[in-house]
Structures are given as structure tokens and as C-alpha cells.
Design a protein around this motif. Structure first.
Motif, PDB file in Angstrom:
ATOM      1  N   THR A  61      43.958  26.194   0.400  1.00  0.00           N
ATOM      2  CA  THR A  61      43.913  27.656   0.386  1.00  0.00           C
ATOM      3  C   THR A  61      42.760  28.128  -0.489  1.00  0.00           C
ATOM      4  OG1 THR A  61      45.337  27.900  -1.552  1.00  0.00           O
ATOM      5  CG2 THR A  61      46.436  27.745   0.611  1.00  0.00           C
ATOM      6  N   SER A  62      42.469  29.422  -0.439  1.00  0.00           N
ATOM      7  CA  SER A  62      41.381  29.958  -1.272  1.00  0.00           C
ATOM      8  C   SER A  62      41.668  29.766  -2.756  1.00  0.00           C
ATOM      9  CB  SER A  62      41.150  31.436  -0.964  1.00  0.00           C
ATOM     10  OG  SER A  62      42.343  32.171  -1.171  1.00  0.00           O
ATOM     11  N   GLY A  63      42.952  29.606  -3.115  1.00  0.00           N
ATOM     12  CA  GLY A  63      43.337  29.344  -4.501  1.00  0.00           C
ATOM     13  C   GLY A  63      43.366  27.867  -4.838  1.00  0.00           C
ATOM     14  N   GLY A  64      42.942  27.010  -3.882  1.00  0.00           N
ATOM     15  CA  GLY A  64      42.884  25.570  -4.125  1.00  0.00           C
ATOM     16  C   GLY A  64      44.209  24.843  -3.974  1.00  0.00           C
ATOM     17  N   LYS A  65      45.185  25.491  -3.326  1.00  0.00           N
ATOM     18  CA  LYS A  65      46.499  24.871  -3.163  1.00  0.00           C
ATOM     19  C   LYS A  65      46.653  24.270  -1.764  1.00  0.00           C
ATOM     20  CE  LYS A  65      48.662  27.929  -6.460  1.00  0.00           C
ATOM     21  NZ  LYS A  65      49.685  28.933  -6.704  1.00  0.00           N
ATOM     22  N   ARG A  66      47.657  23.397  -1.630  1.00  0.00           N
ATOM     23  CA  ARG A  66      47.992  22.826  -0.320  1.00  0.00           C
ATOM     24  C   ARG A  66      48.375  23.958   0.628  1.00  0.00           C
ATOM     25  NH1 ARG A  66      52.690  20.638  -0.836  1.00  0.00           N
ATOM     26  NH2 ARG A  66      52.780  19.770   1.234  1.00  0.00           N
ATOM     27  N   PRO A  67      47.902  23.918   1.868  1.00  0.00           N
ATOM     28  CA  PRO A  67      48.230  24.977   2.827  1.00  0.00           C
ATOM     29  C   PRO A  67      49.595  24.731   3.478  1.00  0.00           C
ATOM     30  CG  PRO A  67      46.734  23.422   3.827  1.00  0.00           C
ATOM     31  CD  PRO A  67      46.932  22.975   2.386  1.00  0.00           C
TER      32      PRO A  67
END
Length: 142
Positions: A61-67
Motif C-alpha cells: 500500500t502507499s503506507g508500505g503495508k501488505r495489501p
């Protein structure tokens, strides 16, 4: 609202590549499931021997998390593929990062005969698809 025509163009491009690779036409259509219901798949061979779902989902994700939502969507499509009678049943990821995430997430968890593969889009189409997904992500964040 984001213009999603690039996503449709990506689906069309993948169907064209599959046609070139397998020597028969591919189109989007409903396929009957073993349960008696039917489901729409993005790429089905003319003779029904190859059934695929194409995903243009991207990596983190744009926040660097797993989608997580995108992964769950892919798992749902894998479930439907598991219910199809075809010699080839494939989830095709057009994004290499999402493909890698799916491989890691689902290692050892796919039913026999169902696979995940990567088919790289041409660079210009990657750019347009990326613009659409970035715009959609921004809209979702509002």
C-alpha cells in the motif's frame, strides 16, 4: 473518479498475449463451476481448456503495508478457479511486486492444478495502469 480504461486495456493486452502463446483466442466470459453456478473470468480459451483471472493489483500500500484487501480478492478468485473444470487454471498478476507477495503469502496453499503466474505488461501500459491505481488509491484515502 479515476479513468479505468487503462485497466481494461491491460486485460485486453493479456488476452492478446495468451492468444499468441497458446494459439487460440481468449475472451472474457462466464464459466460454469462444478457447483452448478457460474463465474466471470477475464481470459478463457476458445476451447475452455485454459481459464484465467487477471489482476492488475499492485504491491504494498502507499503506507508500505501488505495489501490485505487485494490479497483476499486474489484468494477469492483462486477459490473460483479451483471450481472450474479446465486443464489450466491460472491467476495472472501483471504487477511483479503483487506476484511476489502472492507467491509468499500462498506458498503451499494452492489446490492442485491451480497456479499463480506473472505476465509483464509493456512499459507504456505499466505507466498508465500505475497512474490509474495511484489515482484510485488517492480517492479511497479521501
Amino acid at each position: 473518479m479515476a479513468n479505468t480504461s487503462a485497466l481494461q486495456e491491460a486485460f485486453h493486452w493479456v488476452r492478446g498475449e495468451l492468444t499468441r502463446i497458446h494459439g487460440q483466442s481468449f475472451d472474457k466470459r462466464e464459466v460454469r463451476l462444478r457447483t452448478g453456478a457460474s463465474h466471470s473470468f477475464n481470459a478463457v480459451a476458445a476451447d475452455g481448456s485454459f481459464v484465467a483471472t487477471v489482476t492488475n493489483s499492485t504491491g504494498l500500500t502507499s503506507g508500505g503495508k501488505r495489501p490485505v484487501g487485494k490479497i483476499r480478492g486474489a484468494i477469492a478468485e483462486l477459490y473460483f478457479l479451483s471450481l472450474v473444470d479446465a486443464s489450466a487454471r491460472v491467476l495472472i498478476a501483471t504487477d511483479p511486486n503483487f506476484f511476489a507477495i502472492l507467491q509468499a503469502e500462498l506458498a503451499g496453499a494452492l489446490v492442485e492444478g491451480v497456479q499463480i503466474s506473472h505476465l509483464a505488461l509493456p512499459a507504456d501500459l505499466v505507466t498508465r495502469v500505475s497512474e490509474v491505481t495511484a489515482a484510485a488509491s488517492t480517492e479511497m484515502g479521501r
